[in-house]
Write an enzyme that holds these catalytic residues in place. Structure first.
Site, short mmCIF file in Angstrom:
data_model
loop_
_atom_site.label_atom_id
_atom_site.label_comp_id
_atom_site.label_asym_id
_atom_site.label_seq_id
_atom_site.Cartn_x
_atom_site.Cartn_y
_atom_site.Cartn_z
CB SER A 134 45.49 69.87 123.41
OG SER A 134 45.27 70.51 124.65
CE LYS A 142 47.88 69.83 127.19
NZ LYS A 142 46.50 70.35 127.14
CB SER A 191 42.45 70.32 126.16
OG SER A 191 42.38 70.98 124.92
#
Length: 434
Positions: free
Chosen positions: A132, A57, A156
């Site tokens: 996210s 990420k 997330s």
């Protein structure tokens, strides 16, 4: 062999990523060079992650890659060091193939707020992938890597894992070091894996966990092992079930039957603070996010955040700024901290006599890509995931079917530092569903 696998994944990324936008940075020459070195290293063949291809990420530092947090603010900022979790992955034979898209500064649960454009859901292209950690989940779902790292502040990892039909795990607060993570809300954040199987989630969690002197919240835990879950007491929280849509609730009820077949005892529970979850979480989130973004002042890292960020990031900064002021902090922030203690104490109390809790991950199916939602409609996707972060629990998601082709994930939660039980339950459930 490893070089060949890397080349195959690079080909897939070239063909597929243009469409789904899961990855925002790939360095083929860099990863191929690292693969060649690894292939020549005879000792490396015994390492647990040997040759595993991993996506990271965009809010986790990987030396030499941009750590943009999917924001224009940091679009040109190159990570000068490896986060602790990346050091551990590299030490254990893992290869980083690219950086995953995400909601800007992890502010979002749809995967649509990235400066680099939205990520599509590989399993349902007209739907959001969740966020996210949108790119991490989509990359695993589209087979652009073996596994991925995400971060979970209020769901997330788990939210996109459910929407994209993959496995996701949020370790207990303090199990995994956050050194090298650009935080959203430091008292909630945890780094964790997104994988194709629950066994791989166990593997990657064991690699990245452990005490780190650079993150004083971390604790040492023994290696997590796969255990027999026969005899487990499995809690089902009435209020969590009531929040979920009927079709999702049906999937969860079928999953509960699977646990019965696995020799578990089902225990009905009641949690009276579900209504406090979203206001408590978001008030603390706003204040901590405002505090963490003060470093992005335009002098040190890139652009001044308020001048270039997206709507959702700006909203959180402005609200965080307001409720951080002396005249408001007592009214909002301090009350949120009191509510957090209430929620945590009640959760520990109701979980006292059970091993795990099972339920829905999200209350409704992912909305359509580009569909306009109010902030409150968007935040409502988090109602079933934020309690784990508020209470410091471990929580994982494993696929439990689909509704009209849209994946649904079962959420399994455990007491703080009982990650082994949750991972074992995820593995047992996944095997039973094969």
């Amino acid at each position: 062999m490893i070089v060949e696998r890397v080349e195959e994944y690079l080909d897939r990324i070239e063909k597929i990523n243009k469409d789904i936008n899961a990855l925002i940075e790939v360095k083929p020459e860099k990863v191929l060079e690292e693969a060649k070195k690894l292939e020549k290293d005879e000792k490396a063949k015994k390492k647990p992650l040997y040759g595993k291809i991993i996506v990271v990420k965009a809010n986790i530092n990987v030396e030499g890659y941009t750590i943009s947090c999917a924001s224009k603010t940091l679009e040109n900022y190159i990570a000068p060091y490896d986060a602790t979790v990346i050091e551990k992955i590299k030490e254990n034979g893992g290869l980083i193939i690219g950086i995953a898209n995400m909601d800007e500064f992890a502010c979002g649960s749809s995967g649509e707020t990235s400066y680099f454009g939205p990520t599509k859901n590989p399993r349902a292209k007209d739907r959001i992938p969740g966020g996210s950690s949108s790119g991490s989940a989509a990359a695993v779902s589209a087979d652009l890597c073996d596994m991925a790292l995400g971060s979970d502040t209020g769901g997330s990892i788990r939210n996109p894992a459910s929407h994209c039909g993959v496995v996701g795990f949020k370790p207990s607060y303090g199990v995994v070091s956050r050194y090298g993570l650009c935080d959203l809300a430091m008292s909630f954040d945890q780094i964790g894996p997104l994988t194709k199987t629950a066994e791989d989630a166990l593997l990657l969690t064991n690699i990245i966990k452990g005490k780190d002197l650079r993150d004083t919240t971390t604790v040492e835990t023994k290696p997590f092992e796969k255990k027999d879950i026969k005899g487990f007491k499995v809690g089902v929280v009435k209020e969590f079930m009531d929040v979920a849509d009927e079709k999702i609730r049906d999937k969860v009820e079928k999953a509960i039957e699977v646990f019965k077949d696995l020799g578990c005892e089902i225990v009905e529970l009641s949690y009276k603070y579900v209504d406090l979850a979203l206001p408590t979480y978001y008030l603390i989130n706003y204040v901590e996010f405002f505090s963490s973004t003060r470093r992005y002042d335009g002098r040190r890292y890139g652009y001044k955040i308020e001048e270039v960020c997206g709507e959702e990031v700006l909203r959180r900064i402005m609200i965080g700024s307001m409720i951080s002021q002396k005249e408001y902090s007592g009214k909002y922030y301090k009350n949120a901290l009191k509510a957090r203690n209430l929620m945590r104490n009640e959760m520990i109390k109701i979980m006292k006599d059970v091993d795990i809790i099972v339920g829905a991950t999200v209350p409704k199916l992912p909305h359509k890509l580009g569909e306009k939602l109010t902030p409150m409609e968007m935040y409502s996707y988090d109602v079933l995931t934020v309690p784990a972060n508020i209470c410091g629990l471990c929580a994982g998601v494993v696929p439990c079917g689909d509704i009209n082709g849209i994946p649904v994930g079962l959420q399994i939660q455990g007491k703080p530092f009982e990650d082994e039980k949750v991972l074992s339950a995820m593995i047992a459930f996944e095997k039973a569903m094969e």
